[in-house]
Motif scaffolding. Structure first.
Motif, PDB file in Angstrom:
ATOM      1  N   ALA A 115      25.333 -58.905  20.122  1.00  0.00           N
ATOM      2  CA  ALA A 115      24.658 -57.956  20.999  1.00  0.00           C
ATOM      3  C   ALA A 115      24.072 -58.609  22.234  1.00  0.00           C
ATOM      4  O   ALA A 115      23.580 -57.925  23.117  1.00  0.00           O
ATOM      5  CB  ALA A 115      23.559 -57.235  20.227  1.00  0.00           C
ATOM      6  N   VAL A 116      24.098 -59.932  22.314  1.00  0.00           N
ATOM      7  CA  VAL A 116      23.474 -60.662  23.413  1.00  0.00           C
ATOM      8  C   VAL A 116      24.541 -61.421  24.198  1.00  0.00           C
ATOM      9  O   VAL A 116      25.381 -62.106  23.610  1.00  0.00           O
ATOM     10  CB  VAL A 116      22.413 -61.653  22.878  1.00  0.00           C
ATOM     11  CG1 VAL A 116      21.799 -62.449  24.017  1.00  0.00           C
ATOM     12  CG2 VAL A 116      21.326 -60.897  22.111  1.00  0.00           C
ATOM     13  N   ASP A 117      24.496 -61.303  25.505  1.00  0.00           N
ATOM     14  CA  ASP A 117      25.419 -62.011  26.385  1.00  0.00           C
ATOM     15  C   ASP A 117      25.019 -63.480  26.430  1.00  0.00           C
ATOM     16  O   ASP A 117      23.998 -63.844  27.019  1.00  0.00           O
ATOM     17  CB  ASP A 117      25.356 -61.387  27.783  1.00  0.00           C
ATOM     18  CG  ASP A 117      26.358 -61.987  28.759  1.00  0.00           C
ATOM     19  OD1 ASP A 117      26.796 -63.131  28.541  1.00  0.00           O
ATOM     20  OD2 ASP A 117      26.694 -61.315  29.758  1.00  0.00           O
ATOM     21  N   ALA A 118      25.815 -64.333  25.804  1.00  0.00           N
ATOM     22  CA  ALA A 118      25.476 -65.753  25.704  1.00  0.00           C
ATOM     23  C   ALA A 118      25.509 -66.451  27.053  1.00  0.00           C
ATOM     24  O   ALA A 118      24.874 -67.491  27.225  1.00  0.00           O
ATOM     25  CB  ALA A 118      26.429 -66.450  24.736  1.00  0.00           C
ATOM     26  N   ARG A 119      26.227 -65.899  28.004  1.00  0.00           N
ATOM     27  CA  ARG A 119      26.253 -66.508  29.341  1.00  0.00           C
ATOM     28  C   ARG A 119      24.926 -66.293  30.056  1.00  0.00           C
ATOM     29  O   ARG A 119      24.388 -67.218  30.668  1.00  0.00           O
ATOM     30  CB  ARG A 119      27.396 -65.895  30.156  1.00  0.00           C
ATOM     31  CG  ARG A 119      27.499 -66.418  31.585  1.00  0.00           C
ATOM     32  CD  ARG A 119      28.601 -65.707  32.347  1.00  0.00           C
ATOM     33  NE  ARG A 119      28.382 -64.258  32.371  1.00  0.00           N
ATOM     34  CZ  ARG A 119      27.582 -63.658  33.274  1.00  0.00           C
ATOM     35  NH1 ARG A 119      26.934 -64.371  34.165  1.00  0.00           N
ATOM     36  NH2 ARG A 119      27.453 -62.339  33.250  1.00  0.00           N
ATOM     37  N   ARG A 120      24.387 -65.096  29.968  1.00  0.00           N
ATOM     38  CA  ARG A 120      23.108 -64.800  30.623  1.00  0.00           C
ATOM     39  C   ARG A 120      21.916 -65.302  29.824  1.00  0.00           C
ATOM     40  O   ARG A 120      20.896 -65.701  30.388  1.00  0.00           O
ATOM     41  CB  ARG A 120      22.955 -63.287  30.822  1.00  0.00           C
ATOM     42  CG  ARG A 120      23.806 -62.702  31.924  1.00  0.00           C
ATOM     43  CD  ARG A 120      23.547 -61.202  32.037  1.00  0.00           C
ATOM     44  NE  ARG A 120      24.143 -60.640  33.240  1.00  0.00           N
ATOM     45  CZ  ARG A 120      24.068 -59.362  33.584  1.00  0.00           C
ATOM     46  NH1 ARG A 120      23.428 -58.508  32.789  1.00  0.00           N
ATOM     47  NH2 ARG A 120      24.624 -58.926  34.686  1.00  0.00           N
ATOM     48  N   TRP A 121      22.017 -65.259  28.512  1.00  0.00           N
ATOM     49  CA  TRP A 121      20.861 -65.512  27.649  1.00  0.00           C
ATOM     50  C   TRP A 121      21.219 -66.533  26.567  1.00  0.00           C
ATOM     51  O   TRP A 121      21.195 -66.234  25.374  1.00  0.00           O
ATOM     52  CB  TRP A 121      20.420 -64.202  26.991  1.00  0.00           C
ATOM     53  CG  TRP A 121      20.292 -63.050  27.930  1.00  0.00           C
ATOM     54  CD1 TRP A 121      21.196 -62.046  28.127  1.00  0.00           C
ATOM     55  CD2 TRP A 121      19.196 -62.768  28.798  1.00  0.00           C
ATOM     56  NE1 TRP A 121      20.729 -61.161  29.072  1.00  0.00           N
ATOM     57  CE2 TRP A 121      19.503 -61.569  29.491  1.00  0.00           C
ATOM     58  CE3 TRP A 121      17.978 -63.406  29.060  1.00  0.00           C
ATOM     59  CZ2 TRP A 121      18.632 -61.006  30.436  1.00  0.00           C
ATOM     60  CZ3 TRP A 121      17.111 -62.843  29.985  1.00  0.00           C
ATOM     61  CH2 TRP A 121      17.443 -61.664  30.657  1.00  0.00           C
ATOM     62  N   PRO A 122      21.548 -67.754  26.925  1.00  0.00           N
ATOM     63  CA  PRO A 122      22.031 -68.718  25.929  1.00  0.00           C
ATOM     64  C   PRO A 122      21.016 -69.009  24.825  1.00  0.00           C
ATOM     65  O   PRO A 122      21.399 -69.167  23.664  1.00  0.00           O
ATOM     66  CB  PRO A 122      22.326 -69.971  26.760  1.00  0.00           C
ATOM     67  CG  PRO A 122      21.520 -69.804  28.016  1.00  0.00           C
ATOM     68  CD  PRO A 122      21.497 -68.344  28.285  1.00  0.00           C
ATOM     69  N   ASP A 123      19.728 -69.068  25.161  1.00  0.00           N
ATOM     70  CA  ASP A 123      18.725 -69.412  24.150  1.00  0.00           C
ATOM     71  C   ASP A 123      18.347 -68.220  23.277  1.00  0.00           C
ATOM     72  O   ASP A 123      17.683 -68.391  22.245  1.00  0.00           O
ATOM     73  CB  ASP A 123      17.465 -69.963  24.818  1.00  0.00           C
ATOM     74  CG  ASP A 123      17.712 -71.318  25.459  1.00  0.00           C
ATOM     75  OD1 ASP A 123      18.822 -71.846  25.302  1.00  0.00           O
ATOM     76  OD2 ASP A 123      16.793 -71.830  26.126  1.00  0.00           O
ATOM     77  N   ASP A 180      21.051 -55.617  31.540  1.00  0.00           N
ATOM     78  CA  ASP A 180      21.585 -55.311  30.214  1.00  0.00           C
ATOM     79  C   ASP A 180      20.472 -55.019  29.210  1.00  0.00           C
ATOM     80  O   ASP A 180      19.278 -55.027  29.532  1.00  0.00           O
ATOM     81  CB  ASP A 180      22.499 -56.432  29.731  1.00  0.00           C
ATOM     82  CG  ASP A 180      21.780 -57.772  29.548  1.00  0.00           C
ATOM     83  OD1 ASP A 180      20.525 -57.802  29.562  1.00  0.00           O
ATOM     84  OD2 ASP A 180      22.475 -58.796  29.374  1.00  0.00           O
ATOM     85  N   ALA A 181      20.869 -54.758  27.958  1.00  0.00           N
ATOM     86  CA  ALA A 181      19.919 -54.384  26.918  1.00  0.00           C
ATOM     87  C   ALA A 181      18.945 -55.519  26.611  1.00  0.00           C
ATOM     88  O   ALA A 181      17.766 -55.273  26.295  1.00  0.00           O
ATOM     89  CB  ALA A 181      20.664 -53.977  25.646  1.00  0.00           C
ATOM     90  N   THR A 182      19.403 -56.764  26.699  1.00  0.00           N
ATOM     91  CA  THR A 182      18.508 -57.895  26.447  1.00  0.00           C
ATOM     92  C   THR A 182      17.442 -57.980  27.523  1.00  0.00           C
ATOM     93  O   THR A 182      16.272 -58.264  27.236  1.00  0.00           O
ATOM     94  CB  THR A 182      19.306 -59.206  26.377  1.00  0.00           C
ATOM     95  OG1 THR A 182      20.334 -59.078  25.393  1.00  0.00           O
ATOM     96  CG2 THR A 182      18.407 -60.379  26.021  1.00  0.00           C
ATOM     97  N   PHE A 183      17.815 -57.725  28.766  1.00  0.00           N
ATOM     98  CA  PHE A 183      16.819 -57.679  29.839  1.00  0.00           C
ATOM     99  C   PHE A 183      15.788 -56.595  29.550  1.00  0.00           C
ATOM    100  O   PHE A 183      14.585 -56.805  29.719  1.00  0.00           O
ATOM    101  CB  PHE A 183      17.486 -57.408  31.190  1.00  0.00           C
ATOM    102  CG  PHE A 183      16.498 -57.263  32.313  1.00  0.00           C
ATOM    103  CD1 PHE A 183      16.087 -58.359  33.044  1.00  0.00           C
ATOM    104  CD2 PHE A 183      15.961 -56.016  32.632  1.00  0.00           C
ATOM    105  CE1 PHE A 183      15.143 -58.223  34.065  1.00  0.00           C
ATOM    106  CE2 PHE A 183      15.029 -55.867  33.648  1.00  0.00           C
ATOM    107  CZ  PHE A 183      14.629 -56.979  34.369  1.00  0.00           C
ATOM    108  N   ARG A 184      16.241 -55.426  29.106  1.00  0.00           N
ATOM    109  CA  ARG A 184      15.296 -54.351  28.832  1.00  0.00           C
ATOM    110  C   ARG A 184      14.347 -54.727  27.705  1.00  0.00           C
ATOM    111  O   ARG A 184      13.145 -54.425  27.774  1.00  0.00           O
ATOM    112  CB  ARG A 184      16.045 -53.062  28.495  1.00  0.00           C
ATOM    113  CG  ARG A 184      16.583 -52.343  29.726  1.00  0.00           C
ATOM    114  CD  ARG A 184      17.099 -50.961  29.408  1.00  0.00           C
ATOM    115  NE  ARG A 184      18.448 -50.974  28.846  1.00  0.00           N
ATOM    116  CZ  ARG A 184      18.738 -50.801  27.577  1.00  0.00           C
ATOM    117  NH1 ARG A 184      17.765 -50.589  26.689  1.00  0.00           N
ATOM    118  NH2 ARG A 184      20.001 -50.829  27.159  1.00  0.00           N
ATOM    119  N   ARG A 185      14.845 -55.394  26.667  1.00  0.00           N
ATOM    120  CA  ARG A 185      13.958 -55.846  25.592  1.00  0.00           C
ATOM    121  C   ARG A 185      12.988 -56.900  26.112  1.00  0.00           C
ATOM    122  O   ARG A 185      11.810 -56.913  25.732  1.00  0.00           O
ATOM    123  CB  ARG A 185      14.773 -56.399  24.413  1.00  0.00           C
ATOM    124  CG  ARG A 185      15.429 -55.321  23.569  1.00  0.00           C
ATOM    125  CD  ARG A 185      16.081 -55.900  22.319  1.00  0.00           C
ATOM    126  NE  ARG A 185      15.114 -56.403  21.349  1.00  0.00           N
ATOM    127  CZ  ARG A 185      14.515 -55.648  20.433  1.00  0.00           C
ATOM    128  NH1 ARG A 185      14.745 -54.346  20.371  1.00  0.00           N
ATOM    129  NH2 ARG A 185      13.663 -56.186  19.579  1.00  0.00           N
TER     130      ARG A 185
END
Length: 458
Positions: A51-59, A421-426
């Motif tokens: 569910a998480v874009d590893a390129r944008r949010w690797p950690d 994306d959804a991770t940014f919103r979280r």
């Protein structure tokens, strides 16, 4: 319009359990036996969340590699802390900790403890971003943690903080070049994004309400009340030469110009400058307001009044003395300075001043919230200025943040359409809730302060 959503580069792992930062905590007393969720050594994770874009949010996408010992210590500390708090914490499918209160559901306890054991509160926030834990009342959960932030980490670990705590990256120093990068990371995200959750004044700082609970329809008036009180404190009126440090989107400059002041306002955000100039022209104030892309340290001349709203938090401790000496240099004889600043207790500032935090990594790189004591000390030691008036109104910030958070939650489709994306919103939801909890708990406050030289008429 730029859309900057990539987080900073991953940081190197540090020893177990980071110390409390404003608005949340995740560790406490270490008494009692070590109990691991899996009942065995913590193996390095190789799982990437789909569910998480590893390129944008690797950690966020991949839990960190961690030793069994580090994870076990973190789990023991966190379990002991949670068991003593007014929370209900559900670990997986079978275990609940806490004394009762808002519910926190940890869906993946193994990843949760591993993240905290490796990067402390950064890992706590990243675990939420990854969806490894959830809370219907997120602010309620974070408020309980904030209320106990000073005691969550046991005294022996606090004394060894310099050894185990993650340190602020040198790359986030607020040199003139570094400040531009740090400010751009947050304020150049997208003007459209901020417009989705701020009110029509585009004021991104605490409002001042007449009463609680605050209603969204009253937010523009409450923002104007805040601005007008600052301008009154600085005695801004017809003919005043006013410097504003931190333009925002121009609302304060417009209201000062409407009083007949001549306004110079400086910012490091290109996005804010462009929209502020548009709004100033639309208000018919372009002949009275000049907006410049300029570091506060580069401003010259003198002014009858200086106003700066929630900008000192972005200065950085290393440069606080220079910030106040710059204010002193720019203020004409008899002038007044009106500041609005978020503050934290002095003992917590001393404990956390060098710690790298989730907020520092993802939201405000290079930022540090000061205490009232340190601002009074710095002005006394480095300037001819003194704090002559001060008023705290932290509960108003909790209400302001609640209204922003509720508005943000209503804008999911529009936020997605901007490319976030959804991770940014979280992440952003956690940031707003984390901050609101800080003010609700009293861990954070917000002050309006007047600085002047001795003998200046009040």
């Amino acid at each position: 319009m730029s859309v900057h959503v990539s987080p900073p580069s991953p940081t190197s792992p540090e020893p177990p359990v980071a110390a409390p930062a404003p608005a949340a905590g995740a560790a406490a007393d270490t008494a009692g036996p070590v109990v691991t969720t899996a009942g065995a050594a913590a193996a390095p994770s190789t799982t990437v969340s789909s569910a998480v874009d590893a390129r944008r949010w690797p950690d966020v996408a991949r839990p960190p590699r961690a030793s069994w010992l580090r994870t076990a210590i973190a789990e023991r500390v966190v379990r002991r802390a949670l068991a003593r708090l007014a929370l209900r914490v559900r670990l997986g499918e079978s275990e609940t900790l806490g004394l009762g209160g808002p519910l926190m559901v940890v869906r993946d306890p193994h990843a949760f403890f591993r993240r905290i054991g490796t990067t402390g509160l950064i890992g706590f926030g990243e675990s939420y971003m990854a969806g490894e834990w959830e809370a219907d009342d997120l602010v309620g959960v974070l408020t309980v943690l904030a209320e106990n932030a000073a005691v969550l980490v046991p005294a022996p670990l606090q004394r060894l903080r310099r050894v185990w705590a993650l340190k602020r990256p040198d790359a986030q120093r607020n040199t003139p070049e570094g400040s531009r990068d740090n400010i751009s990371h947050h304020y150049d995200l997208s003007n459209e994004l901020f417009a989705l959750f701020l009110d029509e004044t585009l004021s991104y700082s605490s409002a001042l309400f007449r009463g609680f609970p605050a209603d969204a329809s009253l937010l523009p008036a409450a923002q104007h009340r805040k601005i007008d009180r600052l301008l009154d404190e600085a005695k801004v009126g017809p003919g005043t030469r006013l410097l504003e440090i931190g333009t925002g989107w121009g609302e304060l400059a417009i209201r000062a110009a409407a009083r007949g002041a001549s306004v110079d306002t400086v910012t490091l955000s290109r996005e804010q400058l462009d929209l502020a100039e548009q709004r100033i022209r639309a208000a018919g104030m372009e002949d009275r307001v000049t907006v410049r892309l300029c570091d506060y340290r580069k401003v010259s001349g003198t002014y009858d009044a200086v106003v700066s709203v929630e900008m000192i938090e972005a200065v950085g401790e290393e440069f606080w003395p220079e910030y106040f000496t710059t204010l002193d240099r720019l203020l004409a004889p008899g002038g007044r300075i009106a500041l609005q600043a978020i503050t934290m207790p002095h003992d917590r500032l001393l404990a956390s001043r060098t710690t790298h935090t989730w907020i520092g990594k993802y939201i405000f790189p290079g930022g540090l919230i000061p205490s009232v004591e340190v601002m009074e000390q710095l002005t006394a030691e480095h300037t001819s200025l003194r704090v002559v008036e001060r008023d705290g109104f932290g509960p108003h910030y909790a209400q302001t943040l609640r209204l922003w958070r509720e508005r943000f939650a209503e804008q999911e489709a529009r936020i997605d359409a901007l490319g976030f994306d959804a991770t940014f919103r979280r992440m952003w939801t956690f940031y707003l809730a984390y901050s609101e909890a800080g003010f609700r708990s009293g861990y954070l406050d917000v002050q309006q302060m007047v600085l002047a030289r001795e003998g200046t008429t009040r």
